[in-house]
Write a protein that holds these residues in place. Sequence first.
Motif, PDB file in Angstrom:
ATOM      1  N   TYR A 124      36.861  52.257  44.093  1.00 26.35           N
ATOM      2  CA  TYR A 124      36.145  51.448  44.103  1.00 26.35           C
ATOM      3  C   TYR A 124      36.726  49.760  43.254  1.00 26.35           C
ATOM      4  N   SER A 125      37.285  48.627  43.851  1.00 27.78           N
ATOM      5  CA  SER A 125      38.257  47.777  43.200  1.00 27.78           C
ATOM      6  C   SER A 125      37.204  47.339  42.281  1.00 27.78           C
ATOM      7  N   ASP A 126      37.549  45.881  41.772  1.00 28.22           N
ATOM      8  CA  ASP A 126      36.604  45.221  40.816  1.00 28.22           C
ATOM      9  C   ASP A 126      35.881  43.505  41.278  1.00 28.22           C
ATOM     10  N   GLU A 127      36.256  43.926  43.052  1.00 27.09           N
ATOM     11  CA  GLU A 127      35.695  43.076  44.049  1.00 27.09           C
ATOM     12  C   GLU A 127      34.169  44.272  44.102  1.00 27.09           C
ATOM     13  N   GLU A 128      34.771  45.367  45.003  1.00 26.63           N
ATOM     14  CA  GLU A 128      33.241  45.749  45.125  1.00 26.63           C
ATOM     15  C   GLU A 128      32.274  46.233  44.658  1.00 26.63           C
ATOM     16  N   ILE A 129      32.970  46.197  42.916  1.00 22.99           N
ATOM     17  CA  ILE A 129      32.005  46.840  41.949  1.00 22.99           C
ATOM     18  C   ILE A 129      31.472  45.663  41.765  1.00 22.99           C
ATOM     19  N   SER A 130      31.505  44.795  41.686  1.00 23.09           N
ATOM     20  CA  SER A 130      30.579  43.891  41.678  1.00 23.09           C
ATOM     21  C   SER A 130      29.445  43.233  42.358  1.00 23.09           C
ATOM     22  N   ARG A 131      30.443  43.459  43.903  1.00 22.38           N
ATOM     23  CA  ARG A 131      29.066  43.669  44.814  1.00 22.38           C
ATOM     24  C   ARG A 131      27.748  44.379  44.496  1.00 22.38           C
ATOM     25  N   PHE A 132      28.340  45.813  44.530  1.00 23.13           N
ATOM     26  CA  PHE A 132      27.679  47.483  44.039  1.00 23.13           C
ATOM     27  C   PHE A 132      26.478  46.337  43.120  1.00 23.13           C
ATOM     28  N   LYS A 133      27.213  46.139  41.882  1.00 22.24           N
ATOM     29  CA  LYS A 133      26.028  45.090  40.785  1.00 22.24           C
ATOM     30  C   LYS A 133      24.830  44.275  41.327  1.00 22.24           C
ATOM     31  N   LYS A 134      25.673  43.076  42.621  1.00 18.00           N
ATOM     32  CA  LYS A 134      24.649  42.374  42.601  1.00 18.00           C
ATOM     33  C   LYS A 134      23.282  42.623  43.835  1.00 18.00           C
TER      34      LYS A 134
END
Length: 273
Positions: free
Chosen positions: A263-273
């Motif tokens: 997963y990309s950093d952007e995807e991981i950021s969305r998961f965290k949110k």
Amino acid sequence: MMRYISRPWLQEQFYYFKLYLRLKFPRTRLILIYSNGKSATTSITRTLYTFNESNVLKVHTLNTRKIASRIANRVALNQNLHTTLRNSVFLNEHHNFLSNAYIITVLRDPLASSVSSFFENLKIKHPHAYRDCINSGNTRQLRDIFCANYTAIEEGYLSWLDDEIGSVFGLDLYSYEFPKERGYKIIRTGNIQLLILKLELLDKAISEAIYEFLGISNFKLLRHNVSADKKYKALYNDFLTQDIFSAAQVESVYNHKYVKHFYSDEEISRFKK
């Protein structure tokens, strides 16, 4: 005394006998949907049936140790083996069929998977809590049960690639670069033919991926076994609004190699949110 033989048992034996005979023919294609639970495996399997692919099996484990453990758990609860586990037993007994298999593995956000899987198995593993919460609409009890079992759930999802693909096929998927934006990768090495897909990009990637991997055109996923459509959907939706995971748990999971690699950093950021 003669043992009573039920019609469902006979039908099951006949199904696997026919499957065995078909797979014995040279160049017969076995399509194996081999992923952790709650990763659109049922949807992909049933959609493939609509393209006249009769030799499609869905399994969540091919690890001999895990198969034995899951059978023991079912026996202890006096429950029949579900289809995916029976498929695992069949392939464990006829391991040679795996050399001609087209394997499809779907990846998913581990925390989303753990919640979805928890609800999928809730009625079986915690029937009294399930009944009480369905009647009351209160998910507090479920949150306590989930948190008590979270460590095992987390470890099961994060170690799945090593325990299954690595252990069964000797393939280290972390040694292959994964195109995060495209959302899928095809690996062909030796007798192994493997398609890796990300659930979060299925709608975007699956048609192209299935055509490239299986030669099936116009593949459009038919949704089945979706948590939001189940009887427990109200509980499920309410559960998702709660603070289920601690900040430390979120950071631990999303810093794991499983997530970082696919997963990309952007995807991981969305998961965290």
